[in-house]
Design an enzyme around this catalytic site. Structure first.
Site, PDB file in Angstrom:
ATOM      1  N   LYS A 147       0.848  -1.195   0.000  1.00  0.00           N
ATOM      2  CA  LYS A 147       0.000   0.000   0.000  1.00  0.00           C
ATOM      3  C   LYS A 147       0.877   1.236   0.000  1.00  0.00           C
ATOM      4  CE  LYS A 147      -3.391   2.634   2.684  1.00  0.00           C
ATOM      5  NZ  LYS A 147      -4.239   2.725   3.884  1.00  0.00           N
ATOM      6  N   GLU A 197      -9.577  11.481  12.316  1.00  0.00           N
ATOM      7  CA  GLU A 197      -8.848  10.261  12.669  1.00  0.00           C
ATOM      8  C   GLU A 197      -7.979  10.430  13.916  1.00  0.00           C
ATOM      9  OE1 GLU A 197      -6.138   6.797  10.518  1.00  0.00           O
ATOM     10  OE2 GLU A 197      -6.744   8.580   9.398  1.00  0.00           O
ATOM     11  N   SER A 215     -12.420   4.742   2.020  1.00  0.00           N
ATOM     12  CA  SER A 215     -13.289   5.927   2.043  1.00  0.00           C
ATOM     13  C   SER A 215     -14.180   5.981   0.815  1.00  0.00           C
ATOM     14  CB  SER A 215     -12.445   7.210   2.092  1.00  0.00           C
ATOM     15  OG  SER A 215     -11.535   7.181   3.166  1.00  0.00           O
ATOM     16  N   GLU A 241      -7.326  -2.582   2.305  1.00  0.00           N
ATOM     17  CA  GLU A 241      -6.599  -1.356   2.646  1.00  0.00           C
ATOM     18  C   GLU A 241      -6.697  -1.073   4.141  1.00  0.00           C
ATOM     19  OE1 GLU A 241      -6.894   3.456   1.834  1.00  0.00           O
ATOM     20  OE2 GLU A 241      -7.938   2.094   0.472  1.00  0.00           O
ATOM     21  N   ALA A 304      -2.093   4.306   7.080  1.00  0.00           N
ATOM     22  CA  ALA A 304      -3.219   5.140   6.636  1.00  0.00           C
ATOM     23  C   ALA A 304      -2.749   6.405   5.933  1.00  0.00           C
ATOM     24  CB  ALA A 304      -4.115   5.508   7.822  1.00  0.00           C
ATOM     25  N   GLY A 362      -5.123  13.158   0.302  1.00  0.00           N
ATOM     26  CA  GLY A 362      -4.426  11.972  -0.186  1.00  0.00           C
ATOM     27  C   GLY A 362      -5.371  10.797  -0.307  1.00  0.00           C
ATOM     28  N   GLU A 377     -11.468  10.667  -5.183  1.00  0.00           N
ATOM     29  CA  GLU A 377     -11.459  10.594  -3.717  1.00  0.00           C
ATOM     30  C   GLU A 377     -10.719  11.779  -3.114  1.00  0.00           C
ATOM     31  OE1 GLU A 377      -9.506   7.810  -0.258  1.00  0.00           O
ATOM     32  OE2 GLU A 377     -10.583   6.789  -1.870  1.00  0.00           O
TER      33      GLU A 377
END
Length: 397
Positions: A147, A197, A215, A241, A304, A362, A377
């Site tokens: 990732k 978050e 998301s 993810e 993340a 991001g 996104e």
């Protein structure tokens, strides 16, 4: 000094009251004024000796503050994404904790006045961002990388100077459940935002972390919005993810915890702009003296905001991102001299200086990502700050 808030019961609390520093949370909020001392020592990512120098500098600052009569000093501020860069931490001359509910109830909801945009530019532009996503996906086939989080910055010049107080007030009204912050950076430049978050909260031996990954954009139509949320919850791409993030946090926290409770599947939570996959993690520390700041430094950067494995993801980010993230995707919050504190991930944020604004967003890239979807996104995530500025997303994106 730390002092009680006389307006708790009266409801006279207001935002942000020209605070130099502001951090709000449903748990505990604070505002600070003046600077007793700054702590600019880098955290250092890969050296225990250099990390100790950073933590020692914080303890030294606490000791000096107590010697000067600040009975319960609190360090507030931000740590950048790149831990080799200087921190932006401060011990305020004055600091007060307050209940956010009192502050929110005192605000008057009003729409943002439309801001006239003189110039707006995405770095990278749409084509280059999608190329970077495609490059990251190609790397998954030929490396250990699982990732990578790729981001962009929106540089905005407005016709007139904007009020940071007003922008922050609108952010709080629009996103009352978020974590709001205001931190001075340099000169007239300030960092503001409304993060969803929680990186870590540590009170005594109790800790809480609430990673978000995976998301989807909220929809105006209620039925469609519900369907989008349900689709996110069953998405194999987004579940993967999210799992990468949770597994890494488990690995980091386990050695420090007597107990650690992590749900086997994520929940679905929402902000006004986005749906997110969320896992609420609770634990008890073996060592109650381990501070919230020390724990946050161990966790940061999580997959993340960076990717996994961390070193490989950082290398890819350095290769393909054409701007310095600075404080974006770092961490922002507070820690007191007893080690209690709260740190959140520095997202849904921007920097403001006069009429010059930078907004950041991001997206987490995995092997099943689609460049077009990831571009969209980032646009949806920029919507939080754009709305507070009174800028239409169509105009900006």
């Amino acid at each position: 000094m730390l002092f009680p808030n006389p307006d708790f019961e009266s409801g006279r609390l207001s935002v942000p009251d020209s605070a130099d520093f502001l951090f709000t949370s449903s748990y505990r909020s604070l505002r600070g004024k003046g600077v007793f001392t700054e702590i600019n020592q880098p955290v250092a990512p890969d050296s225990s000796d250099r990390r100790k120098l950073f933590l020692d500098s914080v303890q030294l600052a606490f000791s000096k503050a107590k010697d000067r009569g600040i009975q319960n000093p609190v360090v507030v501020g931000a740590v950048p994404f790149d831990l080799t860069q200087p921190s932006r931490l401060f011990i305020p001359l004055e600091c007060e904790f307050f209940y956010r509910s009192d502050m929110v109830s005192s605000l008057v909801s009003q729409s943002a006045c439309a801001s006239r945009v003189e110039r707006i530019q995405s770095v990278p532009d749409e084509w280059r961002f999608k190329q970077s996503v495609a490059q990251a996906i190609a790397n998954f086939q030929h490396s250990e990388l699982q990732k990578a989080v790729l981001s962009r910055v929106l540089n905005i010049e407005l016709a007139e100077q904007v009020s940071v107080d007003e922008i922050l007030s609108r952010l709080i009204i629009q996103n009352p459940a978020g974590y709001h912050f205001r931190i001075p950076i340099q000169g007239t430049q300030e960092l503001i935002g409304s993060s969803p978050e929680l990186l870590i909260r540590k009170i005594g031996v109790e800790l809480v972390s609430n990673p978000l990954a995976g998301s989807a954009k909220r929809q105006n139509n209620a039925d469609l919005d519900r369907a989008v949320g349900e689709s996110l919850l069953t998405s194999s791409k987004d579940s993967y993810e999210h799992r990468v993030v949770v597994d890494e946090i488990r690995q980091v926290l386990t050695p420090y915890c007597e107990t650690l409770s992590i749900p086997s599947t994520p929940d679905l939570i929402s902000t006004p702009a986005m749906w997110h996959l969320s896992t609420l993690i609770n634990g008890q520390l073996k060592n109650p003296k381990m501070s919230a700041l020390e724990l946050a430094c161990q966790l940061h950067p999580t997959p993340a905001v960076c990717g996994f494995p961390t070193k490989d993801a950082r290398n890819l980010i350095r290769l393909v991102e054409s701007f310095d993230r600075g404080l974006f995707t770092g961490m922002v919050g507070w820690c007191d001299a007893e080690g209690n504190g709260e740190w959140v991930v520095t997202i849904r944020c921007g920097t403001v200086s006069g009429n010059q604004i930078q907004l950041f967003a991001g997206a987490g890239i995995v092997k099943d990502s689609c460049p077009e979807s990831e571009w969209l996104e980032t646009g949806a995530k920029l919507g939080t700050m754009l709305k507070a500025l009174g800028i239409e997303q169509q105009e900006a994106l």
